[in-house]
Structures are given as structure tokens and as C-alpha cells.
Design an enzyme around this catalytic site. Sequence first.
Site, short mmCIF file in Angstrom:
data_model
loop_
_atom_site.label_atom_id
_atom_site.label_comp_id
_atom_site.label_asym_id
_atom_site.label_seq_id
_atom_site.Cartn_x
_atom_site.Cartn_y
_atom_site.Cartn_z
N HIS A 47 116.19 54.69 67.47
CA HIS A 47 116.56 55.12 68.82
C HIS A 47 115.35 55.48 69.67
O HIS A 47 115.43 56.34 70.55
CB HIS A 47 117.50 56.33 68.75
CG HIS A 47 118.82 56.03 68.13
ND1 HIS A 47 119.72 55.15 68.67
CD2 HIS A 47 119.40 56.50 66.98
CE1 HIS A 47 120.80 55.08 67.91
NE2 HIS A 47 120.63 55.88 66.88
N GLN A 150 122.35 55.79 55.11
CA GLN A 150 123.00 56.65 56.11
C GLN A 150 124.46 56.21 56.27
O GLN A 150 124.74 55.07 56.61
CB GLN A 150 122.26 56.57 57.45
CG GLN A 150 122.75 57.59 58.46
CD GLN A 150 121.71 57.88 59.54
OE1 GLN A 150 120.53 57.93 59.26
NE2 GLN A 150 122.17 58.09 60.76
N GLU A 152 127.66 56.64 58.36
CA GLU A 152 127.98 57.14 59.71
C GLU A 152 129.05 56.29 60.41
O GLU A 152 129.19 56.35 61.63
CB GLU A 152 126.71 57.18 60.56
CG GLU A 152 125.93 55.88 60.58
CD GLU A 152 124.59 56.01 61.28
OE1 GLU A 152 124.42 56.96 62.06
OE2 GLU A 152 123.72 55.14 61.07
N ASP A 178 127.20 60.00 64.83
CA ASP A 178 127.80 58.66 64.80
C ASP A 178 129.12 58.67 64.04
O ASP A 178 130.07 57.96 64.40
CB ASP A 178 126.84 57.66 64.17
CG ASP A 178 125.83 57.11 65.16
OD1 ASP A 178 126.11 56.06 65.75
OD2 ASP A 178 124.78 57.73 65.35
#
Length: 264
Positions: A47, A150, A152, A178
Amino acid sequence: MIPNEMTLKELIAQKTVLSTFVKTPHPHIIEVLSHCRLDCLIIDTEHTPHDKSTLDLCLLAAKATQQQALVRIADHSSAAIQNALDCGANGILVPHVQTPEQAQSIIERSYYGSTGRGFALATRAGGYGSARSIADHLEQENQNTCILAQIEDRLGLNNVDAIAALPQIDGLFIGQVDLAVSLGQRALGSSVVREAITKIIHAGKRFNKSIGIFLPSSDDINYWQKQGCSLFAIGSEHKQIVQGFKMLVDEYGAQSNPNIPQVS
């Protein structure tokens, strides 16, 4: 901060780890944060405007300051994985892992082998060809590479047991924000989100994996530690900057100094 004698894989398996996401694509911020005694920094390339050059410089700064550095890669591509590891990342945090097939492909791209990560000694990880033999580099990288998946997304949540069961996945990382959005929630504290997080934690415990979680602040560390989490990514350096100066302005900026003449 833990000395480099302990690998990140060993670190997350043995103790509570405090970290933060690093958003600024510049080595100076790594140098500054190395003075904060955090166990690990998570360099976020998902990001942020990081490119290969800025990531390389940030990992150089981490190595120079003996700071453990995990890279959240931008995607699952071989190029993203190999670049982070070749530049000297202690491990990778892989976003949006949704299926065991995805996770297995990530593992293969992270480890050397006939179908895996391309081999090169002329990298920071390889000591630029002068510090290790081919055999030593193969052994050390295959022993020390750390992979955190991860979780999410709704699909990742549904498949979390199968992902956690893979031996070379070192830990599960809970992407709270998320995950909440994926489940149609707008608050991290909702019962739906809490139930989802509990499911991920139980999967991690079942397969003896380290469990990490993103927290907006340090307020809930004790709670989630009791639930079984051991790796805490607390906000980011951007959030700390904003909060710190907002507190300063809230305390002093709105007050008039009686010794200074006021302009009408």
C-alpha cells in the site's frame, strides 16, 4: 531489539514480537526506527509507492542497523518474493492468502529448488558472492526464510485450517481491517470480526503456528496476547507521527499564550 544471531523464524516462535508497518519509502525512516527497540519492522510494499530501488535501500538500512525486517510484498509474484528475499529481508508477509494452493505456490517461490526461487549468490542475501558457498547459502536460506500468510478475506477464512497445515508456513497474520470489510463489517470490534479472528487463532494453535495481528493502537495487546497472538503490528510510523503532533496541538496549539499580543 533482538540481535541478528536470532533469525526472524526463531524470534516469532519464541517470544512476543512488537512491530509496526513502515510506509515511508526511504532508508532514513528505517534508521530512525532502529533506535526504538522494536523487535521487527514490517516494510509495506503493498500500500505504498515502494519500488525495487527504495526497498533495496530500506533493507540495506535495516541490515546496517541490525534491525529485523519483514517485507509485506505487493503480490504473490515470483518477482516480488525473490526481490524481497534477495535484498536481505528476514521474511515475507504475504497478503490475501486465500487457498492452500496459493500458499503452496508461495512456498515454492520462496525456497530454492528445481521449481522454486531462482538462485543467485551475487545478492545482499548471498553476501555478494564472497561470504558463502553455494551449499551454505542454500542451507541457510532454506532454514531461515520466514513466511507469514495474511488471512484477510472470507475465502481465506474458510480455508484457514488447510493453509495453516502447510509445514513451511511459519505463521498466520490477521489483517483485521481487510477482514472486516470482506465480511461486510465496518467496525473492528463487531462480533462477526471477533468470531473470524478467533477461528484464525484456533487454526494457528491447532497447527502450532505463530499468530500475528494488526492493531490500530497498543490498547488491546494484552487482550489478544491472552487469546494466543504473539506478533503485534501496531499501526504505522505515519499514524504515530499524526497522533503525536495532534496530541501536541490539542494540548498547546489551541491555547492562547497570554504573553503574546493577540491580533484582532
